[in-house]
Design a protein around this motif. Structure first.
Motif, mmCIF file in Angstrom:
data_model
loop_
_atom_site.group_PDB
_atom_site.id
_atom_site.type_symbol
_atom_site.label_atom_id
_atom_site.label_comp_id
_atom_site.label_asym_id
_atom_site.label_seq_id
_atom_site.Cartn_x
_atom_site.Cartn_y
_atom_site.Cartn_z
ATOM 1 N N SER A 187 51.722 -33.555 -25.971
ATOM 2 C CA SER A 187 52.110 -33.531 -24.566
ATOM 3 C C SER A 187 50.942 -33.925 -23.664
ATOM 4 N N SER A 188 49.713 -33.598 -24.035
ATOM 5 C CA SER A 188 48.629 -34.048 -23.156
ATOM 6 C C SER A 188 48.384 -35.545 -23.314
ATOM 7 N N ALA A 189 48.677 -36.085 -24.494
ATOM 8 C CA ALA A 189 48.580 -37.547 -24.632
ATOM 9 C C ALA A 189 49.544 -38.215 -23.656
ATOM 10 N N VAL A 190 50.752 -37.677 -23.538
ATOM 11 C CA VAL A 190 51.733 -38.282 -22.631
ATOM 12 C C VAL A 190 51.351 -38.014 -21.174
ATOM 13 N N LEU A 191 51.133 -36.742 -20.834
ATOM 14 C CA LEU A 191 50.992 -36.386 -19.417
ATOM 15 C C LEU A 191 49.651 -36.839 -18.845
ATOM 16 N N GLN A 192 48.568 -36.565 -19.570
ATOM 17 C CA GLN A 192 47.279 -37.022 -19.052
ATOM 18 C C GLN A 192 47.122 -38.528 -19.228
ATOM 19 N N GLY A 193 47.800 -39.051 -20.254
ATOM 20 C CA GLY A 193 47.784 -40.497 -20.444
ATOM 21 C C GLY A 193 48.320 -41.209 -19.216
ATOM 22 N N PHE B 68 48.516 -41.919 -33.302
ATOM 23 C CA PHE B 68 49.789 -41.763 -32.601
ATOM 24 C C PHE B 68 49.545 -41.365 -31.146
ATOM 25 N N ALA B 69 48.701 -40.352 -30.961
ATOM 26 C CA ALA B 69 48.440 -39.859 -29.603
ATOM 27 C C ALA B 69 47.803 -40.941 -28.736
ATOM 28 N N TRP B 70 46.868 -41.679 -29.315
ATOM 29 C CA TRP B 70 46.189 -42.733 -28.559
ATOM 30 C C TRP B 70 47.196 -43.788 -28.116
ATOM 31 N N SER B 71 48.057 -44.211 -29.048
ATOM 32 C CA SER B 71 48.977 -45.280 -28.646
ATOM 33 C C SER B 71 50.011 -44.763 -27.653
ATOM 34 N N VAL B 72 50.426 -43.516 -27.822
ATOM 35 C CA VAL B 72 51.361 -42.953 -26.846
ATOM 36 C C VAL B 72 50.708 -42.899 -25.460
ATOM 37 N N ALA B 73 49.431 -42.518 -25.431
ATOM 38 C CA ALA B 73 48.727 -42.440 -24.142
ATOM 39 C C ALA B 73 48.604 -43.821 -23.500
ATOM 40 N N ILE B 74 48.347 -44.845 -24.322
ATOM 41 C CA ILE B 74 48.265 -46.212 -23.781
ATOM 42 C C ILE B 74 49.600 -46.615 -23.176
ATOM 43 N N ILE B 75 50.672 -46.325 -23.906
ATOM 44 C CA ILE B 75 52.004 -46.680 -23.414
ATOM 45 C C ILE B 75 52.280 -45.948 -22.099
ATOM 46 N N ALA B 76 51.995 -44.635 -22.085
ATOM 47 C CA ALA B 76 52.253 -43.843 -20.873
ATOM 48 C C ALA B 76 51.437 -44.372 -19.696
ATOM 49 N N ALA B 77 50.173 -44.674 -19.943
ATOM 50 C CA ALA B 77 49.301 -45.156 -18.865
ATOM 51 C C ALA B 77 49.829 -46.460 -18.293
ATOM 52 N N GLN C 75 55.717 -45.115 -10.779
ATOM 53 C CA GLN C 75 54.911 -43.963 -10.411
ATOM 54 C C GLN C 75 55.441 -42.636 -10.925
ATOM 55 N N ASP C 76 56.745 -42.562 -11.157
ATOM 56 C CA ASP C 76 57.287 -41.255 -11.515
ATOM 57 C C ASP C 76 57.330 -41.009 -13.023
ATOM 58 N N THR C 77 56.567 -41.813 -13.749
ATOM 59 C CA THR C 77 56.569 -41.650 -15.203
ATOM 60 C C THR C 77 56.171 -40.237 -15.625
ATOM 61 N N GLN C 78 55.166 -39.713 -14.955
ATOM 62 C CA GLN C 78 54.693 -38.390 -15.340
ATOM 63 C C GLN C 78 55.782 -37.342 -15.120
ATOM 64 N N HIS C 79 56.427 -37.456 -13.997
ATOM 65 C CA HIS C 79 57.488 -36.511 -13.666
ATOM 66 C C HIS C 79 58.615 -36.589 -14.693
ATOM 67 N N LEU C 80 59.027 -37.812 -15.003
ATOM 68 C CA LEU C 80 60.093 -37.987 -15.983
ATOM 69 C C LEU C 80 59.659 -37.481 -17.351
ATOM 70 N N SER C 81 58.390 -37.735 -17.679
ATOM 71 C CA SER C 81 57.905 -37.299 -18.985
ATOM 72 C C SER C 81 57.952 -35.785 -19.105
ATOM 73 N N GLU C 82 57.660 -35.102 -17.999
ATOM 74 C CA GLU C 82 57.687 -33.648 -18.042
ATOM 75 C C GLU C 82 59.077 -33.149 -18.422
ATOM 76 N N VAL C 83 60.080 -33.748 -17.796
ATOM 77 C CA VAL C 83 61.456 -33.354 -18.097
ATOM 78 C C VAL C 83 61.782 -33.638 -19.566
ATOM 79 N N PHE C 84 61.404 -34.820 -19.969
ATOM 80 C CA PHE C 84 61.674 -35.255 -21.338
ATOM 81 C C PHE C 84 60.947 -34.351 -22.348
ATOM 82 N N LEU C 85 59.692 -34.019 -22.046
ATOM 83 C CA LEU C 85 58.925 -33.177 -22.960
ATOM 84 C C LEU C 85 59.513 -31.777 -23.055
#
Lengths: 255, 266
Positions: free
Chosen positions: B78-84, B157-166, B173-183
């Motif tokens: 989850s930190s790879a996605v959210l902080q990514g 896995f985490a690195w590539s997920v973070a690259i994709i998220a970034a 802009q709302d990727t983080q918000h959507l990711s939170e719901v999804f996570l």
């Protein structure tokens, strides 16, 4: 051999009316469609042909928005050219937006290392330079404090000292001569002159005709992203001043 | 691709020093330092043990390392996605100053999270070795040999997920918000606080969804060797490797396409 060559380089920013969209807008307000969110093209640089060789010190002038800073960032490799080719040979050091890019919670000394690494130093080479940089800033014990508590002037001192501590082959400068207080300005000017002597090639953007005249031997006048004039620095300055309706005077003596 | 990795390696002093600083400020700011950042998963484990142990009849000595191991993996993901998501914006001033491989900024996030993950994993291993329970004591060498590839796979896995998220976040802009719901949804679909065998004879649809969830296979890779003293099933390895291949390829393609262009959108 250091050198810069631009062959028919253009840079075009594609700016959307609403810059940053959300996924929601994308779906709901159809932001992807060209009619809702039109794309404007800003031609920042147009068909530039330029060759800068070893030993040349180029001063770039022109009115605001002429593409001067964009040209520097293009040469530094930050913006890729939209078309045309760019050849840069030599290690680049750039002095622009120097007050940016600090880690706020780290101390001044730590930031010296981070910035150094960013500019391609290694732990060994930065250790040798750190003391010298610290001394140049004259910040003394403030250097152990987090950068968060620095004043703007202190920050610029630190940034300038780090950025000028490397020995580049190509030096790119964007309006940084007016840094810090008066004493530091003189010191900075001196450092710049030293650096220019070491660097083999320099491109400098400034609105200060005196420093341009003193530091550069070749002038480049940019207008709307195009080269309006290129030649000897003094001639370019004179032509530029005539065009904005200022009486020309000899900057060499004035400075 | 190889050249890109070499470039990342060339500026290693830059990103390693930033990661070190991130960890230091994270631990320096709190009185308990390291323990403080482990507090969240440990407290969560304590709460869940109090609630679920009487309900399920599991002993806490078995249940606690199970949850803690699961939470450790989940936090990395989850930190790879959210902080990514914020990786490029947080490092915008560097991006604007020096042309560097962009992948180092998600790497900065993920390296920090991975070190964190390893510390939490260490706690689980120490727990299993020291607290007497019905769990078999894992054989150290086998444990190490099975955890190393698992951690390596998880890291990629985490690195590539973070690259994709970034990258996605730059455009939406709302990727983080959507990711939170999804996570949030994914958290409950992943056997972190519950065990897969609790699901048996329950609604088929749910078990099917859980089966499809690749994250649970990642958890198997880490938890099975620690808690059951055996290697994770081959099927789990295959699923994870496929998953890593897909995300890593996506990340590599995104980098190739957007490495130069991100600057125009920041």
């Amino acid at each position: 051999m250091a050198g810069i060559r631009l062959d028919d380089v253009s840079l075009c920013f594609r700016v959307r009316k609403i810059r940053r969209t959300t996924f929601k807008d994308f779906l709901v307000s159809r932001m992807y469609s060209k009619t809702v969110n039109p794309v404007t093209e800003v031609r920042a640089l147009q068909h530039l042909n330029l060759e800068v060789k070893d030993g040349e010190r180029v001063g770039v002038l022109g009115h605001n928005g002429a593409g001067k800073s964009t040209l520097l960032k293009l040469i530094a490799g930050i913006y890729p050219p939209t078309s045309g080719t760019l050849h840069v040979q030599g290690r680049i050091s750039s002095l622009f937006d120097i007050a940016l890019g600090f880690e706020w919670d780290a101390s001044g000394l730590e930031n010296i290392c981070y910035r150094g690494y960013l500019q391609g130093e290694t732990p060994r080479s930065i250790r040798a330079k750190a003391a010298q940089i610290a001394e140049f800033t004259e910040l003394g014990e403030f250097l152990t404090m987090p950068v968060r508590y620095y004043s703007a002037g202190m920050m610029i001192r630190l940034a300038f000292a780090i950025a000028t501590a490397v020995n580049p082959e190509i030096l790119l400068i964007d309006e940084v001569l007016s840094v810090g207080d008066l004493a530091f300005q003189q010191k900075a000017r001196q450092r710049m002159l030293e650096m220019m002597q070491q660097a083999r090639l320099m491109v400098m953007v400034s609105h200060d005709m005196d420093s341009l005249a003193r530091m550069c031997n070749r002038g480049l006048w940019l207008d709307h992203g195009q080269i309006r004039m290129s030649g000897h620095m003094d001639e370019v300055i004179q032509a530029y001043e005539r065009s904005v309706g200022q009486p020309a005077h000899d900057h060499r003596q004035a400075g | 691709m190889l050249g890109y990795m070499q470039e990342i390696w060339r500026c290693r002093y830059f990103w390693t020093s930033l990661v070190r600083m991130d960890l230091r400020t994270r631990y320096r700011r709190s009185i308990l330092g390291l323990g403080w950042s482990l507090l969240n998963p440990i407290m969560m484990t304590a709460v869940l043990c109090t609630v679920f142990c009487p309900l399920t009849g599991l002993s806490w000595t078995e249940y606690a390392p199970y949850i803690l191991g699961g939470m450790a993996c989940w936090q990395l993901f989850s930190s790879a996605v959210l902080q990514g998501c914020t990786a490029y914006y947080q490092n915008e001033s560097y991006i604007r100053q020096q042309p560097m491989p962009l992948a180092i900024y998600p790497l900065r996030v993920v390296l920090g999270a991975t070190i964190h993950f390893l510390i939490a994993l260490g706690v689980v291993v120490v727990f299993v070795y020291t607290v007497p329970s019905a769990l078999p004591t894992p054989q150290p060498l086998r444990l190490l040999l099975s955890l190393l590839p698992a951690v390596a796979l998880f890291f990629v896995f985490a690195w590539s997920v973070a690259i994709i998220a970034a990258t996605v976040n730059v455009f939406f802009q709302d990727t983080q918000h959507l990711s939170e719901v999804f996570l949030q949804m994914l958290f409950y679909l992943t056997p972190i606080i519950w065990k897969t065998d609790m699901l048996q004879n329950r609604q088929e649809a749910i078990s099917y969804l859980v089966m499809l969830n690749p994250i649970s296979r990642f958890l198997d890779l880490v938890r099975v060797p620690i808690l059951e003293n055996r290697a994770a099933p081959l099927e789990a390895y295959l699923t994870v490797i496929c998953c890593v291949c897909v995300t890593a390829t996506t990340a590599a393609l995104l980098m190739r396409r957007y490495q130069k262009r991100i600057i125009f959108h920041l």
